[in-house]
Design a protein around this motif. Structure first.
Motif, mmCIF file in Angstrom:
data_model
loop_
_atom_site.group_PDB
_atom_site.id
_atom_site.type_symbol
_atom_site.label_atom_id
_atom_site.label_comp_id
_atom_site.label_asym_id
_atom_site.label_seq_id
_atom_site.Cartn_x
_atom_site.Cartn_y
_atom_site.Cartn_z
ATOM 1 N N ARG A 33 0.844 -1.204 0.000
ATOM 2 C CA ARG A 33 0.000 0.000 0.000
ATOM 3 C C ARG A 33 0.883 1.260 0.000
ATOM 4 O O ARG A 33 0.629 2.207 -0.730
ATOM 5 C CB ARG A 33 -0.943 -0.004 1.206
ATOM 6 N N GLU A 34 1.940 1.216 0.805
ATOM 7 C CA GLU A 34 2.860 2.366 0.843
ATOM 8 C C GLU A 34 3.466 2.620 -0.532
ATOM 9 O O GLU A 34 3.584 3.770 -0.960
ATOM 10 C CB GLU A 34 3.982 2.111 1.854
ATOM 11 N N LEU A 35 3.843 1.536 -1.211
ATOM 12 C CA LEU A 35 4.435 1.699 -2.541
ATOM 13 C C LEU A 35 3.425 2.316 -3.511
ATOM 14 O O LEU A 35 3.757 3.217 -4.282
ATOM 15 C CB LEU A 35 4.906 0.349 -3.096
ATOM 16 N N VAL A 36 2.198 1.815 -3.460
ATOM 17 C CA VAL A 36 1.171 2.316 -4.383
ATOM 18 C C VAL A 36 0.840 3.780 -4.049
ATOM 19 O O VAL A 36 0.730 4.619 -4.946
ATOM 20 C CB VAL A 36 -0.084 1.412 -4.342
ATOM 21 N N GLU A 37 0.744 4.078 -2.769
ATOM 22 C CA GLU A 37 0.462 5.470 -2.380
ATOM 23 C C GLU A 37 1.604 6.399 -2.790
ATOM 24 O O GLU A 37 1.395 7.556 -3.119
ATOM 25 C CB GLU A 37 0.229 5.560 -0.865
ATOM 26 N N TYR A 38 2.790 5.858 -2.780
ATOM 27 C CA TYR A 38 3.970 6.638 -3.163
ATOM 28 C C TYR A 38 3.985 6.903 -4.671
ATOM 29 O O TYR A 38 4.260 8.010 -5.126
ATOM 30 C CB TYR A 38 5.220 5.865 -2.739
ATOM 31 N N VAL A 39 3.654 5.852 -5.452
ATOM 32 C CA VAL A 39 3.861 5.963 -6.897
ATOM 33 C C VAL A 39 2.663 6.591 -7.632
ATOM 34 O O VAL A 39 2.831 7.250 -8.658
ATOM 35 C CB VAL A 39 4.236 4.577 -7.498
ATOM 36 N N MET A 40 1.468 6.399 -7.101
ATOM 37 C CA MET A 40 0.273 6.840 -7.831
ATOM 38 C C MET A 40 0.271 8.343 -8.144
ATOM 39 O O MET A 40 0.013 8.718 -9.287
ATOM 40 C CB MET A 40 -0.996 6.450 -7.076
ATOM 41 N N PRO A 41 0.544 9.202 -7.164
ATOM 42 C CA PRO A 41 0.532 10.639 -7.483
ATOM 43 C C PRO A 41 1.552 10.980 -8.575
ATOM 44 O O PRO A 41 1.297 11.828 -9.425
ATOM 45 C CB PRO A 41 0.920 11.304 -6.159
ATOM 46 N N ALA A 44 0.484 12.432 -12.359
ATOM 47 C CA ALA A 44 1.024 13.718 -12.848
ATOM 48 C C ALA A 44 1.578 13.612 -14.274
ATOM 49 O O ALA A 44 1.907 14.627 -14.882
ATOM 50 C CB ALA A 44 2.127 14.185 -11.897
ATOM 51 N N ILE A 45 1.673 12.404 -14.802
ATOM 52 C CA ILE A 45 2.242 12.253 -16.155
ATOM 53 C C ILE A 45 1.148 12.483 -17.195
ATOM 54 O O ILE A 45 0.156 11.745 -17.247
ATOM 55 C CB ILE A 45 2.870 10.848 -16.349
ATOM 56 N N GLU A 46 1.335 13.470 -18.013
ATOM 57 C CA GLU A 46 0.340 13.785 -19.045
ATOM 58 C C GLU A 46 0.259 12.656 -20.070
ATOM 59 O O GLU A 46 1.300 12.093 -20.451
ATOM 60 C CB GLU A 46 0.780 15.063 -19.754
ATOM 61 N N GLY A 47 -0.946 12.304 -20.490
ATOM 62 C CA GLY A 47 -1.094 11.281 -21.517
ATOM 63 C C GLY A 47 -1.003 9.865 -20.983
ATOM 64 O O GLY A 47 -0.950 8.906 -21.747
ATOM 65 N N LEU A 48 -1.011 9.718 -19.656
ATOM 66 C CA LEU A 48 -0.976 8.374 -19.063
ATOM 67 C C LEU A 48 -2.378 8.041 -18.547
ATOM 68 O O LEU A 48 -2.943 8.813 -17.773
ATOM 69 C CB LEU A 48 0.029 8.327 -17.910
ATOM 70 N N THR A 49 -2.920 6.931 -19.011
ATOM 71 C CA THR A 49 -4.224 6.490 -18.508
ATOM 72 C C THR A 49 -3.997 5.376 -17.503
ATOM 73 O O THR A 49 -3.259 4.420 -17.786
ATOM 74 C CB THR A 49 -5.102 5.939 -19.663
ATOM 75 N N LEU A 50 -4.641 5.503 -16.339
ATOM 76 C CA LEU A 50 -4.539 4.475 -15.306
ATOM 77 C C LEU A 50 -5.884 3.760 -15.190
ATOM 78 O O LEU A 50 -6.935 4.401 -15.275
ATOM 79 C CB LEU A 50 -4.185 5.115 -13.962
ATOM 80 N N PHE A 51 -5.848 2.460 -14.968
ATOM 81 C CA PHE A 51 -7.094 1.690 -14.846
ATOM 82 C C PHE A 51 -7.275 1.235 -13.394
ATOM 83 O O PHE A 51 -6.290 1.025 -12.685
ATOM 84 C CB PHE A 51 -7.050 0.486 -15.792
ATOM 85 N N GLY A 52 -8.534 1.088 -12.993
ATOM 86 C CA GLY A 52 -8.805 0.619 -11.617
ATOM 87 C C GLY A 52 -9.174 1.771 -10.703
ATOM 88 O O GLY A 52 -9.109 2.943 -11.089
ATOM 89 N N ALA A 64 11.232 5.265 -16.148
ATOM 90 C CA ALA A 64 11.179 4.460 -17.373
ATOM 91 C C ALA A 64 9.951 4.835 -18.208
ATOM 92 O O ALA A 64 10.010 4.856 -19.445
ATOM 93 C CB ALA A 64 11.157 2.973 -17.038
ATOM 94 N N ILE A 65 8.853 5.157 -17.550
ATOM 95 C CA ILE A 65 7.660 5.592 -18.299
ATOM 96 C C ILE A 65 7.969 6.927 -18.998
ATOM 97 O O ILE A 65 7.659 7.112 -20.183
ATOM 98 C CB ILE A 65 6.439 5.752 -17.368
ATOM 99 N N LEU A 66 8.589 7.831 -18.271
ATOM 100 C CA LEU A 66 8.897 9.145 -18.856
ATOM 101 C C LEU A 66 9.862 8.994 -20.036
ATOM 102 O O LEU A 66 9.681 9.616 -21.084
ATOM 103 C CB LEU A 66 9.494 10.067 -17.784
ATOM 104 N N ALA A 67 10.850 8.113 -19.877
ATOM 105 C CA ALA A 67 11.823 7.897 -20.960
ATOM 106 C C ALA A 67 11.120 7.278 -22.171
ATOM 107 O O ALA A 67 11.389 7.653 -23.317
ATOM 108 C CB ALA A 67 12.941 6.988 -20.467
#
Ligand code: C6P
Length: 412
Positions: A306-314, A318-326, A399-402
Motif C-alpha cells: 500500500r505504501e508503494l502504491v500510495e507513493y507511486v500513484m501521485p 502527474a504524467i500527461e497522456g498516461l491512462t490508469l485503470f482501476g 522508465a515511463i517518462l523515458a
C-alpha cells in the motif's frame, strides 16, 4: 517483527542482475514471482536428502517424503485457515483448480436453465471452464457489470443473484485492475439463495491474509508460483461436505481404495483427487514460501504494498497522456497497476521499459472480455511485491517518462 524491505532483496538472488545495462527492476509479479533462497534451498534439500515417491514405499526415504508432502498440506491449511487438511487439494495451479470445480462440482449441481454468475474482470481461467459447463448443461453464463472505477457493481450483483443462480465464481483480486472484491458479501448473498461461491484467489493469497472460513467461500483456488513458490503447484480448497459429494476429475494410481475388473472405489479426502505421483518438491517449496511470508507477516506485506502504491500513484497521475485503470481510492486495490501511454502500443511500452531494466507485462493479461469492456486492445501492467522498494517505484516512473519521450518526441 520489524522488516527491512530494502534488505529483503538479498534473499532473492535473481534480482541482483543487470538487464540491458541497467539494474533489474522486476515489476511483473502478477505473472509470476521470484523465489527466495529459503524456497530454493527447501527444494534442493528435499532432492538431496529425501526424494522418494509418497504414500507408497515403507522404506525410510518414502516415509520421509510422505511426511514432508503431508506436512506441507498442513502448512497450507494453516495459511488459509481451512478447517482440516482434507479440504486442501494440491493441483497444478489456479487454472487446474478452477477446472476441477467446474468439471466435477459443476457437473453435480448445474441443471438446464441454471445460471452461473461471473464478472467482466475475470481471468480466462475463471471464464472458459464455466462457458464449457454452461454449454454442456444448457445453463446460462451471466456477467456482473463493473462501475466506472473498475469495481464490481454490487447493485448489479445483488440483482443478478436470483433463485436461478447456482454458482457465483469471482476473482478475489483482479489481475488487471488490482481491485479487491467483497467476497464475504457475495458469499452471504449466494448462500441465501442456496447457491455456492467459488473464488479465484490467484492474485489475493500472495498479497493479503486470506481466511477461507471467515470468507465463507465454498471453493478457493490459488497458485504457488505467484507467492514465491515454484511453478506447477497450486491449491484447491473446498468445504468437506462438497468435496465428499464430488467425483474425482482424474483417475489412476494412488487415488483408489480398491480396483476390481469393472469398477473401483476411491480413497478418502484429499487423496481421491490426487491421481498419480504428485508434485512433491512443489508442495515442499510452496510450504517454504508460506513460512517465508509468515515470517514477514501478511499484514506487513499489505502495508508495504500500500505504501508503494500510495507513493507511486501521485507521480503517475502527474504524467500527461498516461491512462490508469482501476479504482482511484487506493484502499480498494493492491499493487497491480495497469496503464497506457496515449499514442504508444502497450507492447512497445513494455519493450522500451525493458531497455531501462524495468520488467512489466503488456497484453490482454488473459482477460479479453475485460479489455473489450474497457475498450482497450491491451494494457501495460506493473505489479509490485514485497521485495520492491520506493527506488524501484522511482525507476518505474523514470522508465515511463523515458518511453514517452522516446516514442512521442523521438531521439533528442
Ligand atoms: N495470471 C497474469 O499475468 P495459473 O496460470 O493457473 O497459475 O493462474 C491463472 C490465473 C487465474 N486467475 C487470475 C486472477 C490470474 O491472475 C491468473 C494468472 C497471470 O496475470 C498469467 S495470465
Amino acid at each position: 517483527m520489524t522488516v527491512s524491505f530494502d534488505q529483503l532483496k538479498q534473499d532473492f538472488p535473481i534480482l541482483d542482475q543487470i538487464v540491458n545495462d541497467e539494474p533489474l527492476v522486476y515489476l511483473d509479479n502478477a505473472a509470476t514471482t521470484q523465489k527466495p533462497l529459503a524456497v530454493l534451498q527447501a527444494i534442493e534439500t528435499y532432492y538431496h536428502t529425501s526424494n522418494a515417491n509418497v504414500h507408497r514405499g515403507v522404506h525410510t526415504l518414502g516415509e520421509r517424503a510422505t511426511s514432508q508432502y503431508e506436512g506441507s498440506r498442513t502448512v497450507v491449511k494453516d495459511f488459509i485457515n481451512a478447517n482440516e487438511t482434507a479440504e486442501v487439494l494440491f493441483t497444478r495451479g489456479t487454472t487446474t483448480s478452477l477446472n476441477w470445480v467446474a468439471k466435477s462440482f459443476g457437473e453435480l449441481v448445474i441443471e438446464p436453465g441454471d445460471e452461473i454468475l461471473i464478472s467482466y474482470m475475470e481471468h480466462h481461467s475463471n471464464i472458459i471452464p464455466w462457458q464449457q459447463l454452461a454449454k454442456k448443461k444448457q445453463a446460462k453464463l451471466v456477467y456482473i457489470e463493473l462501475t466506472d472505477q473498475g469495481q464490481l457493481d454490487m447493485d448489479d450483483a445483488k440483482q443478478k443473484i436470483t433463485d436461478k443462480t447456482k454458482i457465483v465464481s469471482i476473482s478475489h483480486v483482479s489481475n488487471v485492475l488490482g481491485v479487491v472484491n467483497p467476497i464475504k458479501q457475495l458469499a452471504d448473498w449466494i448462500h441465501e439463495k442456496n447457491g455456492y461461491l467459488v473464488v479465484d484467489g490467484a492474485q489475493a493469497v500472495p498479497h493479503m491474509p486470506v481466511d477461507v472460513q471467515a470468507l465463507n467461500a465454498d471453493f478457493y483456488a490459488f497458485s504457488g508460483h505467484k507467492m514465491l513458490g515454484p511453478t506447477g503447484i497450486g491449491v484447491l480448497y473446498g468445504k468437506r461436505a462438497l468435496l465428499e459429494q464430488m467425483e474425482p476429475v482424474e483417475f489412476g494410481g494412488e487415488m483408489i481404495d480398491f480396483v476390481e475388473e469393472q469398477d473401483s472405489t476411491w480413497k478418502e479426502l484429499p487423496w481421491k483427487f490426487e491421481a498419480g505421483t504428485p508434485n512433491i518438491a512443489g508442495a515442499i517449496g510452496l510450504a517454504a514460501a508460506m513460512h517465508y511470508l509468515n515470517t514477514i507477516g501478511m499484514e506487513t506485506i499489505v502495508q508495504h504494498e500500500r505504501e508503494l502504491v500510495e507513493y507511486v500513484m501521485p507521480k503517475l497521475e502527474a504524467i500527461e497522456g498516461l491512462t490508469l485503470f482501476g479504482p482511484e481510492d487506493l484502499r480498494f486495490r493492491t499493487g497491480v497497476i495497469s496503464f497506457n501511454i496515449d499514442g504508444v502500443h502497450p507492447h512497445d511500452v513494455a519493450t522500451a521499459m525493458d531497455m531501462e531494466g524495468v520488467a512489466v507485462r503488456a497484453g490482454h493479461h488473459c482477460a479479453q472480455p475485460l479489455m473489450t469492456y474497457l475498450n482497450q486492445a491491451a494494457t501495460a501492467r506493473a505489479s509490485f511485491y514485497l521485495y520492491n522498494t520506493k527506488a524501484d517505484a522511482d525507476k518505474f516512473v523514470e522508465a515511463i517518462l523515458a518511453t514517452k519521450e522516446f516514442f512521442l518526441n523521438g531521439f533528442n
